[in-house]
Design an enzyme around this catalytic site. Structure first.
Site, short mmCIF file in Angstrom:
data_model
loop_
_atom_site.label_atom_id
_atom_site.label_comp_id
_atom_site.label_asym_id
_atom_site.label_seq_id
_atom_site.Cartn_x
_atom_site.Cartn_y
_atom_site.Cartn_z
N THR A 179 31.60 50.06 4.68
CA THR A 179 32.50 50.67 5.75
C THR A 179 32.68 49.42 5.82
O THR A 179 33.73 48.38 6.04
CB THR A 179 30.84 50.34 7.35
OG1 THR A 179 30.86 48.65 7.00
CG2 THR A 179 29.40 51.11 6.77
N GLY A 180 33.80 50.15 7.33
CA GLY A 180 35.55 49.60 7.64
C GLY A 180 35.65 49.62 6.18
O GLY A 180 37.10 48.02 6.42
N GLY A 181 36.01 49.83 5.38
CA GLY A 181 37.44 50.48 4.69
C GLY A 181 38.63 50.04 4.43
O GLY A 181 39.17 50.37 3.76
N SER A 189 41.44 48.82 6.65
CA SER A 189 42.13 48.50 6.53
C SER A 189 41.26 46.34 5.67
O SER A 189 40.24 46.75 6.15
CB SER A 189 42.67 48.43 7.50
OG SER A 189 41.45 47.56 8.38
N GLY A 190 42.33 45.24 6.34
CA GLY A 190 42.13 43.73 5.49
C GLY A 190 40.00 43.99 4.63
O GLY A 190 41.28 44.02 3.45
N ILE A 191 40.04 43.33 4.68
CA ILE A 191 38.72 42.97 3.88
C ILE A 191 37.75 44.36 3.26
O ILE A 191 37.89 44.08 2.02
CB ILE A 191 37.65 42.10 5.00
CG1 ILE A 191 38.42 40.51 5.15
CG2 ILE A 191 36.95 41.55 3.67
CD1 ILE A 191 36.80 39.65 6.38
N GLY A 192 38.05 44.87 4.04
CA GLY A 192 37.45 46.34 3.05
C GLY A 192 38.21 47.15 2.61
O GLY A 192 37.55 47.44 1.15
N TYR A 221 30.37 37.10 20.35
CA TYR A 221 30.89 37.29 18.89
C TYR A 221 30.02 36.60 17.89
O TYR A 221 29.46 37.10 17.08
CB TYR A 221 32.44 37.46 18.78
CG TYR A 221 32.54 37.98 17.37
CD1 TYR A 221 32.85 39.30 16.65
CD2 TYR A 221 33.30 36.23 16.75
CE1 TYR A 221 33.38 39.11 15.33
CE2 TYR A 221 33.51 36.78 15.22
CZ TYR A 221 32.98 37.97 14.75
OH TYR A 221 33.63 37.58 13.37
#
Length: 234
Positions: A11-13, A15-18, A150
């Site tokens: 999930t959230g793939g 950008s960034g870490i994903g 957060y």
């Protein structure tokens, strides 16, 4: 586990870490579905790295069952790894906290994550096998000024991870929490623009390397929790 020909949902793939994690899994022969909320960006990244795109906003709780089924279908009816990477941040000090921010952060970082995992675990249990990687944060272990909302969401994720570890080991399902410290990505940027790599901060590559390493461990063992810090952030 063997990564070649494995099936992975991140999930959230887009950008960034994903994105970097998907890239590293794909380089090792895995079939990877990535999710994101921006259709144009998601499709561009999927084409760039060889992933399968799935337009999906995890904060839309009413679509989670449907999206979980679609993801597994795109992976050919099986799944080996779920990487719960999608997350958002709001950093308000006491006196600035409002209900809208609380609901937004917890809907994505806790509620949506938990409900999606619950759906994927149905398949893991049928297979008597699976891997869940929850992307936490150093904020899951220690609060900080401005971190009330957060950090609380990441403390909740840490508690859920420990609970799932207790519940799922007998089904050969490994559950791990990966806690990055500060990473130079688009996280918390309203425009979702990637930050430049910084010499004294972690980048997506270090976190992706950690995730891949955790999953690659032989199936007889698993990492409960992993903390990644920059060597010299000062």
């Amino acid at each position: 586990m063997e990564l070649n020909n494995s099936r992975i949902l991140i999930t959230g793939g887009s950008s960034g870490i994903g994105k970097e994690t998907a890239k590293q899994f794909i380089q090792r022969g895995a079939k990877v579905v990535i999710t994101g909320r921006d259709e144009i960006k998601l499709n561009q990244v999927a084409t760039e790295i060889g992933a399968i795109p799935l337009l999906f906003d995890i904060s839309n709780l009413n679509t989670i069952n449907e999206m979980a089924e679609k993801a597994i279908s795109l992976l050919g009816g099986k799944i080996d790894v779920l990487v719960n990477n999608a997350g958002i941040g709001v950093f308000s000090k006491l006196g600035e906290i409002n209900v809208e921010d609380l609901q937004s952060i917890f809907t994505t970082n806790v509620f949506g994550l938990a409900l999606l995992t619950q759906e994927i675990v149905k398949t893991f249990k049928k297979q008597n096998y699976g891997n869940i990687i929850n992307i936490g944060s150093s904020a899951s272990q220690k609060g900080f000024a401005g971190g009330s909302i957060y950090a609380a969401s990441k403390f909740a994720l840490r508690g859920m991870t420990q609970s799932w570890q207790a519940e799922l080991r007998k089904f050969n399902i490994r559950v791990s929490l990966v806690n990055p410290s500060e990473v130079a990505t688009a996280f918390a940027d309203p425009k979702r623009e990637e930050r430049e790599e910084m010499p004294n901060k972690l980048g997506p590559e270090e976190i992706a390397h950690s995730i891949v390493s955790v999953v690659q461990m032989r199936d007889k063992g698993f990492v409960q929790e992993l903390n990644i810090w920059a060597t010299n952030p000062f």
